[in-house]
Design an enzyme around this catalytic site. Sequence first.
Site, PDB file in Angstrom:
ATOM      1  N   ARG A 138       0.824  -1.207   0.000  1.00  0.00           N
ATOM      2  CA  ARG A 138       0.000   0.000   0.000  1.00  0.00           C
ATOM      3  C   ARG A 138       0.861   1.262   0.000  1.00  0.00           C
ATOM      4  O   ARG A 138       0.376   2.344  -0.344  1.00  0.00           O
ATOM      5  CB  ARG A 138      -0.939   0.010   1.211  1.00  0.00           C
ATOM      6  CG  ARG A 138      -2.070  -1.029   1.086  1.00  0.00           C
ATOM      7  CD  ARG A 138      -2.978  -1.021   2.298  1.00  0.00           C
ATOM      8  NE  ARG A 138      -3.562   0.294   2.541  1.00  0.00           N
ATOM      9  CZ  ARG A 138      -4.059   0.678   3.727  1.00  0.00           C
ATOM     10  NH1 ARG A 138      -4.017  -0.142   4.765  1.00  0.00           N
ATOM     11  NH2 ARG A 138      -4.565   1.879   3.869  1.00  0.00           N
TER      12      ARG A 138
ATOM     13  N   HIS B 204     -14.993   7.619   9.640  1.00  0.00           N
ATOM     14  CA  HIS B 204     -14.775   7.925   8.232  1.00  0.00           C
ATOM     15  C   HIS B 204     -14.345   6.660   7.480  1.00  0.00           C
ATOM     16  O   HIS B 204     -14.839   6.358   6.396  1.00  0.00           O
ATOM     17  CB  HIS B 204     -13.685   8.990   8.153  1.00  0.00           C
ATOM     18  CG  HIS B 204     -13.664   9.768   6.884  1.00  0.00           C
ATOM     19  ND1 HIS B 204     -14.757  10.420   6.393  1.00  0.00           N
ATOM     20  CD2 HIS B 204     -12.652  10.028   6.011  1.00  0.00           C
ATOM     21  CE1 HIS B 204     -14.424  11.044   5.265  1.00  0.00           C
ATOM     22  NE2 HIS B 204     -13.162  10.808   5.016  1.00  0.00           N
TER      23      HIS B 204
ATOM     24  N   TYR C 216      -8.603  14.912  -6.111  1.00  0.00           N
ATOM     25  CA  TYR C 216      -8.839  16.222  -5.496  1.00  0.00           C
ATOM     26  C   TYR C 216      -7.950  16.383  -4.269  1.00  0.00           C
ATOM     27  O   TYR C 216      -7.664  15.426  -3.574  1.00  0.00           O
ATOM     28  CB  TYR C 216     -10.309  16.407  -5.098  1.00  0.00           C
ATOM     29  CG  TYR C 216     -10.835  15.357  -4.152  1.00  0.00           C
ATOM     30  CD1 TYR C 216     -11.330  14.147  -4.628  1.00  0.00           C
ATOM     31  CD2 TYR C 216     -10.866  15.574  -2.779  1.00  0.00           C
ATOM     32  CE1 TYR C 216     -11.836  13.182  -3.771  1.00  0.00           C
ATOM     33  CE2 TYR C 216     -11.369  14.609  -1.911  1.00  0.00           C
ATOM     34  CZ  TYR C 216     -11.840  13.419  -2.414  1.00  0.00           C
ATOM     35  OH  TYR C 216     -12.327  12.452  -1.556  1.00  0.00           O
ATOM     36  N   PRO C 217      -7.517  17.593  -3.997  1.00  0.00           N
ATOM     37  CA  PRO C 217      -6.744  17.865  -2.780  1.00  0.00           C
ATOM     38  C   PRO C 217      -7.669  18.318  -1.650  1.00  0.00           C
ATOM     39  O   PRO C 217      -8.796  18.749  -1.898  1.00  0.00           O
ATOM     40  CB  PRO C 217      -5.836  19.010  -3.207  1.00  0.00           C
ATOM     41  CG  PRO C 217      -6.631  19.761  -4.216  1.00  0.00           C
ATOM     42  CD  PRO C 217      -7.539  18.768  -4.892  1.00  0.00           C
ATOM     43  N   MET C 218      -7.205  18.198  -0.430  1.00  0.00           N
ATOM     44  CA  MET C 218      -8.032  18.604   0.708  1.00  0.00           C
ATOM     45  C   MET C 218      -7.188  19.025   1.915  1.00  0.00           C
ATOM     46  O   MET C 218      -6.015  18.731   1.999  1.00  0.00           O
ATOM     47  CB  MET C 218      -8.968  17.470   1.117  1.00  0.00           C
ATOM     48  CG  MET C 218      -8.258  16.170   1.436  1.00  0.00           C
ATOM     49  SD  MET C 218      -9.367  15.033   2.300  1.00  0.00           S
ATOM     50  CE  MET C 218      -9.618  15.955   3.831  1.00  0.00           C
TER      51      MET C 218
END
Lengths: 282, 282, 282, 282, 282
Positions: B159, B200, B173-175
């Site tokens: 991983r 989450h 997408y960035p966050m």
Amino acid sequence: MNMASEKAKTELYPVPLTIEGSAVLHQMFRVRWAAWQSVSPEDRKALVNEAATVLGEMEKDGQSALFSLLGHKGDLMFVHFRETFDEVNGAELRLANLKLNQFLEPTASYVSMVELGLYDSSMKAYRMLAEQGVTPHSEQWNQVLEETMERSRQAMKPRLNPKIPDTRYVTFYPMDRRRGEEKNWYVLPMEERQRQMDEHGTVGRRYAGRVQQIISGSIGFDDWEWGVDLFANDAAVFKKLIYEMRFDKVSAEYSNFGTFYLGIRVPAGKLGELMSGMLPEK
Amino acid sequence: MNMASEKAKTELYPVPLTIEGSAVLHQMFRVRWAAWQSVSPEDRKALVNEAATVLGEMEKDGQSALFSLLGHKGDLMFVHFRETFDEVNGAELRLANLKLNQFLEPTASYVSMVELGLYDSSMKAYRMLAEQGVTPHSEQWNQVLEETMERSRQAMKPRLNPKIPDTRYVTFYPMDRRRGEEKNWYVLPMEERQRQMDEHGTVGRRYAGRVQQIISGSIGFDDWEWGVDLFANDAAVFKKLIYEMRFDKVSAEYSNFGTFYLGIRVPAGKLGELMSGMLPEK
Amino acid sequence: MNMASEKAKTELYPVPLTIEGSAVLHQMFRVRWAAWQSVSPEDRKALVNEAATVLGEMEKDGQSALFSLLGHKGDLMFVHFRETFDEVNGAELRLANLKLNQFLEPTASYVSMVELGLYDSSMKAYRMLAEQGVTPHSEQWNQVLEETMERSRQAMKPRLNPKIPDTRYVTFYPMDRRRGEEKNWYVLPMEERQRQMDEHGTVGRRYAGRVQQIISGSIGFDDWEWGVDLFANDAAVFKKLIYEMRFDKVSAEYSNFGTFYLGIRVPAGKLGELMSGMLPEK
Amino acid sequence: MNMASEKAKTELYPVPLTIEGSAVLHQMFRVRWAAWQSVSPEDRKALVNEAATVLGEMEKDGQSALFSLLGHKGDLMFVHFRETFDEVNGAELRLANLKLNQFLEPTASYVSMVELGLYDSSMKAYRMLAEQGVTPHSEQWNQVLEETMERSRQAMKPRLNPKIPDTRYVTFYPMDRRRGEEKNWYVLPMEERQRQMDEHGTVGRRYAGRVQQIISGSIGFDDWEWGVDLFANDAAVFKKLIYEMRFDKVSAEYSNFGTFYLGIRVPAGKLGELMSGMLPEK
Amino acid sequence: MNMASEKAKTELYPVPLTIEGSAVLHQMFRVRWAAWQSVSPEDRKALVNEAATVLGEMEKDGQSALFSLLGHKGDLMFVHFRETFDEVNGAELRLANLKLNQFLEPTASYVSMVELGLYDSSMKAYRMLAEQGVTPHSEQWNQVLEETMERSRQAMKPRLNPKIPDTRYVTFYPMDRRRGEEKNWYVLPMEERQRQMDEHGTVGRRYAGRVQQIISGSIGFDDWEWGVDLFANDAAVFKKLIYEMRFDKVSAEYSNFGTFYLGIRVPAGKLGELMSGMLPEK
């Protein structure tokens, strides 16, 4: 001791002393690769030679350095440390007039001045002056502070006019202290700011030997309050350090961060290799 | 057990351990279709062949992948996973020097490093160290944490250095985690952050088999804190998953999201088809 | 009835069901009028004919439509509704390879998927499942919800794959529900969100016959959460409707709006007229 | 009088009536001075003549006007007031196809519709309808409001379709009413909004004779809610008026302002003078 | 004394008087160095001579000045102080039509008007008028204020129409007073604003002789409320002054700052030296 000095004791003068060193310019450029492809090998060589010669001179004494940037924000980053902004502007103009510059497109820059914040000495000086009842901004007050700064300038001369560290990686980013409606750095008492800066410094010192940090101030010069350069031979350590710091009160609650630029050092002598599409090995 | 460890028990060390893997670059380009139209069929073929050959090599072992993007933010997205940022920069320079690059205009990019957050192991280790009264940042403390990370690196090696999944669709997408004046992720207690991350993760696991997620960290490398890549064979599932997650406390209250890029996978061998104006079938 | 279902009764599962239909792309272009002026009348005609033929095919069954935009954000807007994102991307690539595209410059776009939110049915289903004590995400729970969605898909098929309405005017804009520190849509109870959406829908229904609305979801696909298209034969009604809605709680307190694009429909057959500088009459 | 009307009396219907007039377009352009310099005097003259003729026609009845802008946001601003958006788009297309347009680069624009807000009449009508117990949105309710609007349309016709005032200076800027987490215009009671608008209007009326103001609404048409044009023969008065207004509650607490454009009127007949680098005298 | 004047005494009229002087334009340009390189030495000379002659005329009486900017935001900054906006626009058009302008690309600008804020006199006048029970906006009230302003205009004439100071360095930045949900400058009582401005001025006056400051107002003219120019012969002092001021309440809590431009003065006569890539010495 009079009333005024009593007040001064409980609420210290809020502005930390700073001392300034080299004028600094970061320049980011995108290479016009399409146009560059149409240049003949001979012309490429001549263009690279001219640029490498100029950059080679600038590299002396760690005054300037070239980095290959990752991502679309730019392909090249030049960093210049000089005695004055005049010399910085001179370096900028000299690069702008290189023939190679026909293939470079400016995308970003940052203007600042190497700065050392003297939170500890400031607090000591302000406390002493307050205890002695010296009126802020009086001649005596000014003189004591000027001496404090001058002592620091002497003691920290190499850090005020540093050579650009010779590591493989750099990360550069600008930052601000927050002036939010609730979280406002500039209204915190001097003591609290000093405490938070000290905590912050403690984290940084744990990375000594792995990361070199150069802080430059840009209030009055550019759009953020400070620029931060981190230098290391292992890029992953940038993430470790900044992530750990983000949990410090000063970062978590009182900092805004701008754009990050990650670069890999390329000595002037290897500019040709880079411009032919290969990242020079270390 | 002494006082210090008592405190430590009630307030755990706040920084979650992370382990890092591949260096990552996302590159978005717009095609200069107008210029491309004026290229002769023979020249087009040669340009595509050169590019497809290089990209074909890069595709081996799932190291690089090409996507056809929807909308004006870009026509093509290249994703590169490599051992080091040097190799990532090398791939970038290699593409920049393709002849096809004359018809590409960079519009965006993202620089990051595959990251696995170890909230669970961090909390266990910090609790144990606190119970044993081990001083934070002591040699013993560092050693225990290094062992924790090393065990995870071994256990999660695939991983950390993943192949780019071979699905039809990607969304990138960035966050950031928020550092608002009231809602500030970085001042929450470790236990609360771990609890929210766990909630989450539970949502994410319900999509196992339908969506593969790769998180990369970009603190110190790019303008947001993390990049998220989701891979699936049904694009609608991206919306379902992210919408469901948006009601999680960690997304609803503690996350900011950047620009989204939706792409359709195009293998190197079908680049010619794409450049002639047809989306290759799966 | 057990404790868990008691809790479930008082706090419903928060994620409203949605059903998805056509993949959607909005494309905005500026015309390079200066370059277009230098094209000979014969060449103009050929370029327009090729484009009008392709667009004419796309227009069939209301799948694509062309609008003349007001203002500098773009001169033309193409809207595409298709079964899949592959077909959408195919349409995009086809237009990109038209000769007329040499005179078009992309300025904006929006990627989304027709979405119908099922607040009412979701609430009924969640209530029933809670009363029956069905564990969330159990097989039975999933099956009930899938049946709920399938029934809606059947009942609302034409609204999931709509033809682009044949009105004179369109306005398109993206929007978000707010996740502010105090006003956060995603932490409101399901019942409150349903109530606000219902109030909002009531306003919209008063404009039935005058305005047709198509909502598309873009979470995971583009930078805002939803795209809104309004179609009408009287442009002033857009202002009336949106202004009235702005006083709804859901708009006033929980919505952010992006860029607005106002367009006038131009059928493929009248593209030549538009490109010669005259807006075709209705 | 029943319960519903009691409630209605205490909480008036919140949406103020508005009446709409001319469709409006503001267009900002930068002149490509470098390209313009290379045009021969004869060709310049021909290009200017064509443009001046078209603009001269548009100027009739104060429908269109040209302004020389200060600063880099644009060199020219065209303002168009027309009966419909179709005519506005037609004017835009006509200018786009002028030969002079080869030397113009669009930098900004604004799309809106002349709007008169009827806060006073709305409040009176809503109060009366509530006292009479008329159900909102009933046929009777709609009819009363339509009559209210129609009376205003008749009474204020010249203000709905105004000629562009023939003053030396204009300033244009867009604005929003705030929807902040605490300060939210759209949740204030009708009476409070009316009171603030009235206070605001009082300031404006003190400038009667010195400044002419035209408000246009852009909800549904462009990115802000309103556009404001101020016309005066003394530019300093713009600053005086707006600064004074900024202390009004509605500006201080409930307004956001966009980009400001300051222009000097140039009649069509003096376009040649302007394009030769001289600002025509009044 | 009546009730109205009682109220007036406790809550002074909120709008501080200002007096206006020169119209001001700041223009930032990037040099197209690549194109400039291809110009022959003779043509360069001719282009520079034409520009230097025009700029030399403009420099007379300190009306215009040229600065070499640091960083990518621009290479050159022209500053113009004139009697009217017509003259400012005229200067702008004249520069736009220089042949040298073919090698300049506008990047930014700022439009404003020299402004002196009369907080002290305003407060005195408002107090007196309130004590005398003069109705705000009555003829008498207007006359007293006009006389107040006229006296200040006479007394401060040189500061209203200043020559551009002849120092080596300039820094220019725009700024706003905040209208936040909690911290809102425009709702503070007059007395409190006056107190904060006075504190701010005290800091500034300590830098007298080292820094010259010119404030220009831009409400109604450009996107921020004020523009600030600081002039000094030591650039580091900009940072010292602004940093110290940042701890003032008015800066810390009530100010937002825009983009900063740092420039080095270049007299018209040395334009050729600058355009040949060398910063002229002082």
